[in-house]
Design a protein around this motif. Structure first.
Motif, PDB file in Angstrom:
ATOM      1  N   ILE A   1      -0.698   3.768  -2.110  1.00  0.00           N
ATOM      2  CA  ILE A   1      -0.020   3.015  -3.174  1.00  0.00           C
ATOM      3  C   ILE A   1      -0.220   1.519  -3.046  1.00  0.00           C
ATOM      4  CG2 ILE A   1       1.730   4.817  -3.451  1.00  0.00           C
ATOM      5  CD1 ILE A   1       3.718   2.975  -2.001  1.00  0.00           C
ATOM      6  N   ALA A   2      -0.562   1.043  -1.854  1.00  0.00           N
ATOM      7  CA  ALA A   2      -0.614  -0.402  -1.596  1.00  0.00           C
ATOM      8  C   ALA A   2      -1.426  -1.195  -2.626  1.00  0.00           C
ATOM      9  CB  ALA A   2      -1.132  -0.667  -0.185  1.00  0.00           C
ATOM     10  N   PRO A   3      -2.629  -0.745  -3.019  1.00  0.00           N
ATOM     11  CA  PRO A   3      -3.416  -1.560  -3.962  1.00  0.00           C
ATOM     12  C   PRO A   3      -2.858  -1.568  -5.382  1.00  0.00           C
ATOM     13  CG  PRO A   3      -4.797   0.038  -2.775  1.00  0.00           C
ATOM     14  CD  PRO A   3      -3.377   0.444  -2.579  1.00  0.00           C
ATOM     15  N   HIS A   4      -1.901  -0.709  -5.686  1.00  0.00           N
ATOM     16  CA  HIS A   4      -1.448  -0.532  -7.064  1.00  0.00           C
ATOM     17  C   HIS A   4      -0.017  -0.994  -7.305  1.00  0.00           C
ATOM     18  CE1 HIS A   4      -5.044   1.939  -7.270  1.00  0.00           C
ATOM     19  NE2 HIS A   4      -4.578   2.680  -6.277  1.00  0.00           N
ATOM     20  N   LEU A   5       0.626  -1.588  -6.308  1.00  0.00           N
ATOM     21  CA  LEU A   5       2.041  -1.923  -6.440  1.00  0.00           C
ATOM     22  C   LEU A   5       2.253  -3.103  -7.384  1.00  0.00           C
ATOM     23  CD1 LEU A   5       3.249  -1.528  -2.736  1.00  0.00           C
ATOM     24  CD2 LEU A   5       3.573   0.053  -4.652  1.00  0.00           C
ATOM     25  N   PRO A   6       3.202  -2.981  -8.332  1.00  0.00           N
ATOM     26  CA  PRO A   6       3.504  -4.095  -9.224  1.00  0.00           C
ATOM     27  C   PRO A   6       4.192  -5.225  -8.450  1.00  0.00           C
ATOM     28  CG  PRO A   6       4.405  -2.004 -10.040  1.00  0.00           C
ATOM     29  CD  PRO A   6       3.997  -1.786  -8.631  1.00  0.00           C
ATOM     30  N   PRO A   7       4.065  -6.452  -8.907  1.00  0.00           N
ATOM     31  CA  PRO A   7       4.756  -7.567  -8.253  1.00  0.00           C
ATOM     32  C   PRO A   7       6.271  -7.349  -8.267  1.00  0.00           C
ATOM     33  CG  PRO A   7       3.115  -8.363  -9.833  1.00  0.00           C
ATOM     34  CD  PRO A   7       3.242  -6.889 -10.048  1.00  0.00           C
ATOM     35  N   GLY A   8       6.897  -7.642  -7.138  1.00  0.00           N
ATOM     36  CA  GLY A   8       8.348  -7.572  -7.065  1.00  0.00           C
ATOM     37  C   GLY A   8       8.919  -6.190  -6.858  1.00  0.00           C
ATOM     38  N   VAL A   9       8.077  -5.171  -6.735  1.00  0.00           N
ATOM     39  CA  VAL A   9       8.571  -3.810  -6.580  1.00  0.00           C
ATOM     40  C   VAL A   9       9.265  -3.656  -5.226  1.00  0.00           C
ATOM     41  CG1 VAL A   9       6.474  -2.857  -5.538  1.00  0.00           C
ATOM     42  CG2 VAL A   9       7.974  -1.377  -6.900  1.00  0.00           C
ATOM     43  N   VAL A  10      10.266  -2.801  -5.181  1.00  0.00           N
ATOM     44  CA  VAL A  10      10.953  -2.451  -3.945  1.00  0.00           C
ATOM     45  C   VAL A  10      10.540  -1.031  -3.565  1.00  0.00           C
ATOM     46  CG1 VAL A  10      13.191  -2.071  -2.824  1.00  0.00           C
ATOM     47  CG2 VAL A  10      12.912  -3.933  -4.495  1.00  0.00           C
TER      48      VAL A  10
ATOM     49  N   VAL B   1       5.253  -6.584   0.962  1.00  0.00           N
ATOM     50  CA  VAL B   1       6.011  -5.757   0.024  1.00  0.00           C
ATOM     51  C   VAL B   1       7.452  -5.661   0.503  1.00  0.00           C
ATOM     52  CG1 VAL B   1       6.249  -3.450  -0.968  1.00  0.00           C
ATOM     53  CG2 VAL B   1       3.974  -4.434  -0.609  1.00  0.00           C
ATOM     54  N   SER B   2       8.399  -5.665  -0.418  1.00  0.00           N
ATOM     55  CA  SER B   2       9.810  -5.498  -0.058  1.00  0.00           C
ATOM     56  C   SER B   2      10.068  -4.029   0.268  1.00  0.00           C
ATOM     57  CB  SER B   2      10.715  -5.959  -1.212  1.00  0.00           C
ATOM     58  OG  SER B   2      10.598  -7.346  -1.427  1.00  0.00           O
ATOM     59  N   PHE B   3      10.021  -3.709   1.564  1.00  0.00           N
ATOM     60  CA  PHE B   3      10.291  -2.339   1.998  1.00  0.00           C
ATOM     61  C   PHE B   3      11.652  -2.289   2.666  1.00  0.00           C
ATOM     62  CE2 PHE B   3      10.400   1.251   4.850  1.00  0.00           C
ATOM     63  CZ  PHE B   3       9.825   2.265   4.103  1.00  0.00           C
ATOM     64  N   VAL B   4      12.506  -1.407   2.176  1.00  0.00           N
ATOM     65  CA  VAL B   4      13.844  -1.223   2.724  1.00  0.00           C
ATOM     66  C   VAL B   4      13.981   0.249   3.097  1.00  0.00           C
ATOM     67  CG1 VAL B   4      16.327  -1.363   2.297  1.00  0.00           C
ATOM     68  CG2 VAL B   4      14.782  -3.084   1.306  1.00  0.00           C
TER      69      VAL B   4
END
Length: 280
Positions: A76-85, A107-110
Motif C-alpha cells: 500500500i505504501a506507494p498508493h497512500l493518499p496524503p494525510g491518511v491514517v 505515514v501516520s501509523f497508529v
C-alpha cells in the motif's frame, strides 16, 4: 475508510462501522470473501486491489494476519493518499510498530488492538456486537500528532469499545500475561490430556470445565503462531512465572500440604474481584 482483510476482526469491524453509518471499502485476497462481506453489509464497496482499496480514503485498517503485515504495508505504501491514517488490529504491537516505521515512513501509523475475539475464525464468525464493551488498545509512536490518534479513537468508540492508550512494550507485556499465556496453557492442557492412552475414555468424561479451560486451543493456529513469534520475550517471561506457580502447587499437592486450600482461596478471591471490576 478501508478495511484490508475481512476475517473475524475485519468483518466484525465492517459490520459495526456500517451500523454506525461509516462508509467502508473492503479488500480481501479472495474475491469470494469480499463478495460475502458485501452481501452481509460489512462493506459498502469491494476493491479489486490494494491500490484501489486505499484510494481516496482517510483511514485504513490492516486486519490481516500478523505475518502478512510487512507485505501489505509494502503493497500500500506507494498508493497512500496524503494525510491518511493507517492502523492495525494485531495482537502484538512492538514488532508491528517496527514494521510500520520501516515500510510506511512518513505515514501516520497508529497501532490498535481490540481486546475481543472468538475461538471461531473467518468472516462467517463476524459479529457487529463483537467489540461492544471491550477494551480497544491504542499504541501511538512517540511524537504522533493528536489528530491521527483521535481518528483511531473515534473508530473504537463507534464500534462500542473503550479506548486505552498504551506504549508498545507495555502492551506486549500485559497482553502476554492475560491473552497469549492462556492460549499456550490451553494448548498444553489439550496436548497433555490427549497424549494419555486413556484419552478415548477421558473424552467421554470431560465436561464444561475442560471445555471452558481449553477454549482458546480452538483458535487459528496461524494466528497463534504469529502472536508467539512476534512477542517471544514477553511470552517466555510469563511462561516462566506460570511454571513457578505450577511448581509451587505441585509441591503442595505432593506433600499433602493443607496450605493448598489457602492458595485456592486466594485465587478465588482475586478472580471474583476481577469479575466485579469487569462487571461480569
Amino acid at each position: 475508510m478501508a478495511i484490508i482483510g475481512l476475517g473475524l476482526i475485519g468483518g466484525s469491524l465492517g459490520l459495526a462501522l456500517a451500523a454506525a453509518g461509516w462508509e467502508v471499502t473492503g479488500y480481501a485476497r479472495r474475491h469470494q470473501t469480499a463478495a460475502r462481506a458485501l452481501r452481509r453489509g460489512a462493506i459498502r464497496r469491494e476493491a479489486e486491489g490494494l491500490a484501489e482499496a486505499v484510494s481516496g480514503v482517510d483511514l485504513i485498517v490492516l486486519a490481516t494476519p500478523i505475518g502478512v503485515l510487512p507485505e501489505i504495508m509494502q503493497g500500500i505504501a506507494p498508493h497512500l493518499p496524503p494525510g491518511v491514517v493507517v492502523t492495525d488490529v494485531a495482537s502484538t504491537k512492538g514488532q508491528v510498530m517496527r514494521w510500520a516505521a520501516a515500510y510506511l515512513p512518513g505515514v501516520s501509523f497508529v497501532g490498535g488492538h481490540p481486546m475481543a475475539g472468538r475461538e471461531k475464525t473467518g468472516l462467517e464468525a463476524a459479529q457487529a456486537e463483537l467489540f461492544r464493551g471491550a477494551t480497544y488498545c491504542i499504541v501511538a509512536p512517540p511524537g504522533t500528532p493528536p489528530q491521527p490518534v483521535e481518528r483511531v479513537r473515534d473508530m473504537a468508540l463507534a464500534v462500542g469499545a473503550t479506548p486505552v492508550m498504551l506504549e508498545a512494550a507495555e502492551h506486549d507485556h500485559l497482553v502476554a500475561g492475560i491473552s497469549h499465556l492462556p492460549l499456550l496453557m490451553a494448548v498444553a492442557l489439550v496436548r497433555a490430556a490427549a497424549a494419555d492412552p486413556a484419552w478415548p475414555t477421558m473424552q467421554r468424561l470431560a465436561s464444561t470445565g475442560f471445555r471452558d479451560t481449553t477454549r482458546l486451543a480452538s483458535g487459528s493456529p496461524e494466528m497463534g503462531r504469529d502472536i508467539c513469534l512476534t512477542n517471544r520475550q514477553a511470552i517466555a517471561d510469563w511462561l516462566d512465572r506460570f511454571s513457578r506457580e505450577l511448581t509451587a502447587l505441585r509441591a503442595m499437592v505432593e506433600r499433602g500440604d493443607t496450605s493448598l486450600e489457602e492458595a485456592l482461596r486466594e485465587a478465588r478471591a482475586l478472580r471474583e474481584r476481577w469479575l466485579e471490576v469487569k462487571g461480569w
